[in-house]
Write a protein that holds these residues in place. Sequence first.
Motif, mmCIF file in Angstrom:
data_model
loop_
_atom_site.group_PDB
_atom_site.id
_atom_site.type_symbol
_atom_site.label_atom_id
_atom_site.label_comp_id
_atom_site.label_asym_id
_atom_site.label_seq_id
_atom_site.Cartn_x
_atom_site.Cartn_y
_atom_site.Cartn_z
ATOM 1 N N ALA A 174 1.039 -1.268 0.004
ATOM 2 C CA ALA A 174 0.110 -0.138 0.153
ATOM 3 C C ALA A 174 0.882 1.170 -0.114
ATOM 4 C CB ALA A 174 -1.179 0.112 1.126
ATOM 5 N N ALA A 175 1.945 1.557 0.794
ATOM 6 C CA ALA A 175 2.354 2.272 0.888
ATOM 7 C C ALA A 175 4.030 2.635 -0.290
ATOM 8 C CB ALA A 175 3.492 2.598 2.738
ATOM 9 N N GLY A 176 4.097 1.414 -0.933
ATOM 10 C CA GLY A 176 4.574 0.969 -1.920
ATOM 11 C C GLY A 176 6.886 1.963 -1.687
ATOM 12 N N VAL A 177 6.930 1.765 -0.704
ATOM 13 C CA VAL A 177 8.142 1.477 0.082
ATOM 14 C C VAL A 177 8.138 -0.708 0.402
ATOM 15 C CG1 VAL A 177 7.691 3.717 0.479
ATOM 16 C CG2 VAL A 177 7.064 1.772 2.333
ATOM 17 N N ALA A 178 9.962 -0.726 0.950
ATOM 18 C CA ALA A 178 10.459 -1.543 1.696
ATOM 19 C C ALA A 178 9.662 -2.971 0.489
ATOM 20 C CB ALA A 178 9.553 -1.889 2.859
ATOM 21 N N SER A 179 10.242 -2.861 -0.407
ATOM 22 C CA SER A 179 9.335 -3.531 -1.595
ATOM 23 C C SER A 179 9.871 -4.947 -1.911
ATOM 24 C CB SER A 179 9.288 -3.435 -3.262
ATOM 25 O OG SER A 179 11.152 -2.705 -3.286
ATOM 26 N N ASP A 180 11.402 -4.651 -1.033
ATOM 27 C CA ASP A 180 12.825 -5.187 -1.201
ATOM 28 C C ASP A 180 12.359 -6.463 0.070
ATOM 29 O OD1 ASP A 180 13.467 -3.542 0.336
ATOM 30 O OD2 ASP A 180 15.423 -3.079 0.552
#
Length: 427
Positions: free
Chosen positions: A74-80
């Motif tokens: 949802a936030a679009g961060v921490a995809s790794d």
Amino acid sequence: MSLRRTAAVVVAALAVLGSAPSLGQAAPTTDVSDAAAGWLARQLVDGDHFENVLDGTAYPDQGLTLDALFAFTAAGVASDSADKATAWLAEPEILANYLSFGDPTESFAGAHAKLALAVQARGLDPSAFGGVDLIAGLTALQAPSGRFQDKSKYGDYSNGFTQAFAVLALDRWRGAPRAAVDYLVGTQCPDGGFPLILEATTCASHVDATSMVAQALLAVDKTAEAGQALDWLSGVQQPGGGFRDEGAAGEGNANSTGLAAQALRAGGRTAAADKAAGFLRSLQVGCAAAEPDRGAIAFDRVGFTRTTSLRASAQGVLGLVGVNFADLSARGGQAGAPVLDCPVTTTVPTSSTTSTTTTTTTTSTDPVITSDAGTTTAAVVAVAANRGSLARTGAQVGPMLWVGALLLVGGVLVVAVSRRRHAEARK
């Protein structure tokens, strides 16, 4: 300068700079949802999952890991971190334990549904995840009534969340079965809300269940029923914007408020969603707290504890972003776990004497972040020397210093070699 002395310069430069910093490290942020997701990512055990500790023994917590996965998406961060968590969930033992306790005679509808939805949100195939067809496993648990139920000697623990997740997952796959949708609609209480406990003698509307069901109904175009559910949610919102568990006192909690805010935003109830988001922001652990805790969302006004803040942060992020579960997508997600941007205090000499002056770098035009104490602190641009960021650009100064040092050392080597060759040529 001799080559030996030049090599010594190289070694000295490396000793001062240390190892090269990670180019993928996320920059500080003033965005509440990004900071909360970043904090959550840093809490992962071994960087890929969460655990539940009982009587001193740690057990894998796939459900909480999935909540974090939804938050990262949802936030679009921490995809790794999301990718690592997804790979962990696909491990045979972890997967089997979640879906069936590792017993082929057991099968849990909620686990199949929640995981199938998460897998699709990450852009993967739920019919072939970790060697398991989650869609087939889920549809096999649908009763003639349309309800999805557990197959277990321990009893049936399916509930409103189960049915909502199943409808969301299957609708996203190839369309939710009509019987499943009709069953979900039929569980609506007279007041417009939806129950957690299905087929109970008395229909008791539940904030969390209603929030989930409303999103599922919006996804399958049951707008009238979804609208009634959102009306009920708006009616039980607390004056400060929060939502609380049934029978509980206080202003509300981040878990219920996060899910309700997500549903309200998805349903176009902007004013109520904004009010709920404001409550969530007020629960964020701010710059006055210890650095490892900053960015987390506390469960309620009682204050921060790591255990309760894990799911509170995950569901809080969903409310702050406000994207329907049906629309979550990993596309465009960025790697790295953002940290909450806080004022930096530096000590600089004011004269040739031993006295010093402490200066706090601030920028009055920056956004305002609400601290865990309920007060506001101006979010400021980090001092490059202390935070590793160039003001406002978001560029990492650490890598730049490293590259600059290597160029400098390389230049020294080139000059030294050139001089030596020139001297040898003159002999």
